[in-house]
Enzyme design. Structure first.
Site, PDB file in Angstrom:
ATOM      1  N   GLY A  80       0.828  -1.205   0.000  1.00 44.36           N
ATOM      2  CA  GLY A  80       0.000   0.000   0.000  1.00 44.36           C
ATOM      3  C   GLY A  80       0.852   1.240   0.000  1.00 44.36           C
ATOM      4  O   GLY A  80       2.081   1.145  -0.049  1.00 44.36           O
ATOM      5  N   ALA A 119      -0.320  -4.936   8.380  1.00 46.47           N
ATOM      6  CA  ALA A 119       0.374  -3.748   8.928  1.00 46.47           C
ATOM      7  C   ALA A 119       0.046  -2.489   8.134  1.00 46.47           C
ATOM      8  O   ALA A 119       0.307  -1.381   8.608  1.00 46.47           O
ATOM      9  CB  ALA A 119       1.880  -3.968   8.938  1.00 46.47           C
ATOM     10  N   ASP A 124      -6.087  -0.300  11.580  1.00 47.35           N
ATOM     11  CA  ASP A 124      -7.336  -0.830  12.158  1.00 47.35           C
ATOM     12  C   ASP A 124      -8.410  -0.978  11.073  1.00 47.35           C
ATOM     13  O   ASP A 124      -9.173  -1.946  11.060  1.00 47.35           O
ATOM     14  CB  ASP A 124      -7.837   0.108  13.268  1.00 47.35           C
ATOM     15  N   HIS A 176      -4.468   2.916  16.061  1.00 46.26           N
ATOM     16  CA  HIS A 176      -3.055   3.162  15.768  1.00 46.26           C
ATOM     17  C   HIS A 176      -3.024   4.489  15.011  1.00 46.26           C
ATOM     18  O   HIS A 176      -3.093   4.537  13.794  1.00 46.26           O
ATOM     19  CB  HIS A 176      -2.457   2.023  14.931  1.00 46.26           C
TER      20      HIS A 176
HETATM   21  P1  NAD Z   1       6.525   1.260   0.511  1.00 43.74           P
HETATM   22  O1  NAD Z   1       6.007   2.212  -0.495  1.00 43.74           O
HETATM   23  O2  NAD Z   1       7.987   1.215   0.767  1.00 43.74           O
HETATM   24  O3  NAD Z   1       6.066  -0.226   0.150  1.00 43.74           O
HETATM   25  C1  NAD Z   1       4.798  -0.569  -0.262  1.00 43.74           C
HETATM   26  C2  NAD Z   1       4.912  -1.733  -1.206  1.00 43.74           C
HETATM   27  O4  NAD Z   1       3.597  -2.166  -1.549  1.00 43.74           O
HETATM   28  C3  NAD Z   1       5.626  -1.378  -2.517  1.00 43.74           C
HETATM   29  O5  NAD Z   1       6.686  -2.282  -2.782  1.00 43.74           O
HETATM   30  C4  NAD Z   1       4.517  -1.496  -3.570  1.00 43.74           C
HETATM   31  O6  NAD Z   1       4.974  -1.899  -4.843  1.00 43.74           O
HETATM   32  C5  NAD Z   1       3.618  -2.553  -2.921  1.00 43.74           C
HETATM   33  N1  NAD Z   1       2.251  -2.564  -3.452  1.00 43.74           N
HETATM   34  C6  NAD Z   1       1.438  -1.510  -3.713  1.00 43.74           C
HETATM   35  N2  NAD Z   1       0.273  -1.933  -4.223  1.00 43.74           N
HETATM   36  C7  NAD Z   1       0.331  -3.291  -4.275  1.00 43.74           C
HETATM   37  C8  NAD Z   1      -0.575  -4.310  -4.700  1.00 43.74           C
HETATM   38  N3  NAD Z   1      -1.776  -4.018  -5.170  1.00 43.74           N
HETATM   39  N4  NAD Z   1      -0.164  -5.572  -4.621  1.00 43.74           N
HETATM   40  C9  NAD Z   1       1.056  -5.901  -4.125  1.00 43.74           C
HETATM   41  N5  NAD Z   1       1.960  -4.981  -3.722  1.00 43.74           N
HETATM   42  C10 NAD Z   1       1.597  -3.694  -3.800  1.00 43.74           C
HETATM   43  O7  NAD Z   1       5.732   1.585   1.874  1.00 43.74           O
HETATM   44  P2  NAD Z   1       6.170   1.121   3.342  1.00 43.74           P
HETATM   45  O8  NAD Z   1       6.974   2.198   3.977  1.00 43.74           O
HETATM   46  O9  NAD Z   1       6.687  -0.270   3.274  1.00 43.74           O
HETATM   47  O10 NAD Z   1       4.733   1.138   4.084  1.00 43.74           O
HETATM   48  C11 NAD Z   1       3.765   0.146   3.804  1.00 43.74           C
HETATM   49  C12 NAD Z   1       2.533   0.342   4.666  1.00 43.74           C
HETATM   50  O11 NAD Z   1       2.866   0.106   6.039  1.00 43.74           O
HETATM   51  C13 NAD Z   1       1.986   1.783   4.619  1.00 43.74           C
HETATM   52  O12 NAD Z   1       0.581   1.765   4.571  1.00 43.74           O
HETATM   53  C14 NAD Z   1       2.484   2.386   5.923  1.00 43.74           C
HETATM   54  O13 NAD Z   1       1.696   3.472   6.356  1.00 43.74           O
HETATM   55  C15 NAD Z   1       2.350   1.173   6.827  1.00 43.74           C
HETATM   56  N6  NAD Z   1       3.050   1.255   8.105  1.00 43.74           N
HETATM   57  C16 NAD Z   1       2.431   0.665   9.153  1.00 43.74           C
HETATM   58  C17 NAD Z   1       2.990   0.731  10.432  1.00 43.74           C
HETATM   59  C18 NAD Z   1       2.251   0.075  11.565  1.00 43.74           C
HETATM   60  O14 NAD Z   1       2.639   0.209  12.728  1.00 43.74           O
HETATM   61  N7  NAD Z   1       1.195  -0.657  11.303  1.00 43.74           N
HETATM   62  C19 NAD Z   1       4.205   1.403  10.623  1.00 43.74           C
HETATM   63  C20 NAD Z   1       4.835   1.984   9.529  1.00 43.74           C
HETATM   64  C21 NAD Z   1       4.251   1.918   8.266  1.00 43.74           C
END
Ligand code: NAD
Length: 312
Positions: A80, A119, A124, A176
């Protein structure tokens, strides 16, 4: 070791921090990487595999497609878009819920019957979307919830008191996001309640709330400085995945489904829960004081209002 297979969907910063952490801690023998950017997933699988000679157990790491989910124990979703500087997690909802729905349909088409861990933010809501789309029992769809916030709180209290964060039994619950909060009455250092410790040090609950604000603002600060946060959540994901694989019966502040407990209906939110090999076995229902119950109601209402705006 019996076969343990994990599929990771989303090989960005968060996904690969989790994969690297899991790789180093061991305990899994198949890890499959999926990403809409196939070459990225392939490159990551190759890069990770080259560390095998120094890893604690042999593991097959490869990139693949959704058919790989069929016999997986756990699928982890980190795909995402992420927050940009100044953006809240809730602002990601439309794009990430569409992505999550699509991914979940693909996972379920494979015949998957394991546990899904989420994640992707807003975690949520995305966990709610994944559960509704997959139709898996809610105990088998778990978000990282306030695990990262809880780890940050334990770290910051540890710094303040010069105590190892491992010995700090303090939690963040709720969304969160900005409406999360700390139920201080349930926070202990060793066996001693933190409110008693604060009193002895001539500190007030206001002083503790300053630390809570630092926890709340931590992601904004890191994103401002280095564009993204990923190591902490990577460790949190590893803890959760291993708790499931090892049937740990450990208590973690995951995003879990409330349907009656805490007087909340049909919402996923961060609450302490017992994690076993079958997912969430049981929620811990804390007897929250009036003010904290209001804070939880506020978090849940905010999440529900956002859910109403998207087609689930
Ligand atoms: P990122 O951009 O580095 O990685 C996202 C990956 O998802 C990319 O490689 C992209 O190609 C892939 N992707 C997008 N659409 C897709 C699909 N339809 N099918 C398969 N893969 C797909 O982002 P990130 O920094 O790794 O963050 C990812 C998510 O985690 C974000 O939503 C971010 O907000 C969240 N996050 C959550 C927490 C938590 O505590 N839950 C903490 C930090 C970040």
């Amino acid at each position: 070791m019996i076969k343990r297979k994990v599929v990771l969907v989303g090989t960005g910063f968060v996904g690969m921090s989790f994969a690297y952490s899991l790789f180093n801690q061991g305990g899994v023998n198949e890890l499959v990487l999926i990403d809409v950017l196939k070459e990225k997933a392939e490159g990551e699988a190759l890069d990770l595999s080259h560390g095998l000679a120094y890893s604690p157990n042999n593991m097959e790491v490869r990139y693949g497609d959704y058919n790989e989910c069929k016999d997986a124990d756990i699928v982890v979703i980190t795909a995402g878009i992420a927050q940009k500087p100044g953006q809240t997690r809730l602002e990601l909802v439309e794009t990430n819920s569409k992505i999550a729905k699509n991914i979940t349909k693909n996972i379920m088409k494979s015949g998957f019957c394991g546990i899904i861990v989420v994640a992707t933010n807003p975690v949520d809501i995305i966990t709610y979307v994944v559960q509704k789309t997959s139709k898996l029992d809610p105990s088998r769809v778990i978000g990282t919830g306030t695990m990262l916030d809880t780890a940050r709180l334990r770290y910051m209290l540890g710094e303040e008191l010069d105590v190892n964060p491992v010995d700090i039994d303090a939690i963040v619950i709720g969304e969160h996001g900005d409406s999360s909060f700390v139920p201080w009455e349930y926070c202990n250092i060793g066996c001693k309640n933190i409110l008693d410790i604060a009193k002895q040090k001539n500190k007030t609950i206001g002083d503790l709330e300053v630390i809570r604000d630092e926890v709340k603002n931590a992601a904004y600060e890191i994103i401002e400085k280095k564009k993204a946060t990923y190591y902490g959540v990577g460790m949190a994901l590893t803890k959760l995945v291993k708790a499931i694989l090892d049937d740990e019966k450990t208590i973690l502040t995951v995003s879990t489904y409330l349907n009656g407990k805490y007087n909340e209906e049909d919402v996923y939110v961060g609450i302490p829960a017992i994690i076993t090999g079958s997912g969430v076995r049981e929620l811990l229902e804390l007897d929250l004081n009036e003010e904290d119950q209001k804070k939880l109601d506020n978090s849940c209402n905010l999440l529900k209002e956002t859910i109403e705006k998207i087609a689930v």
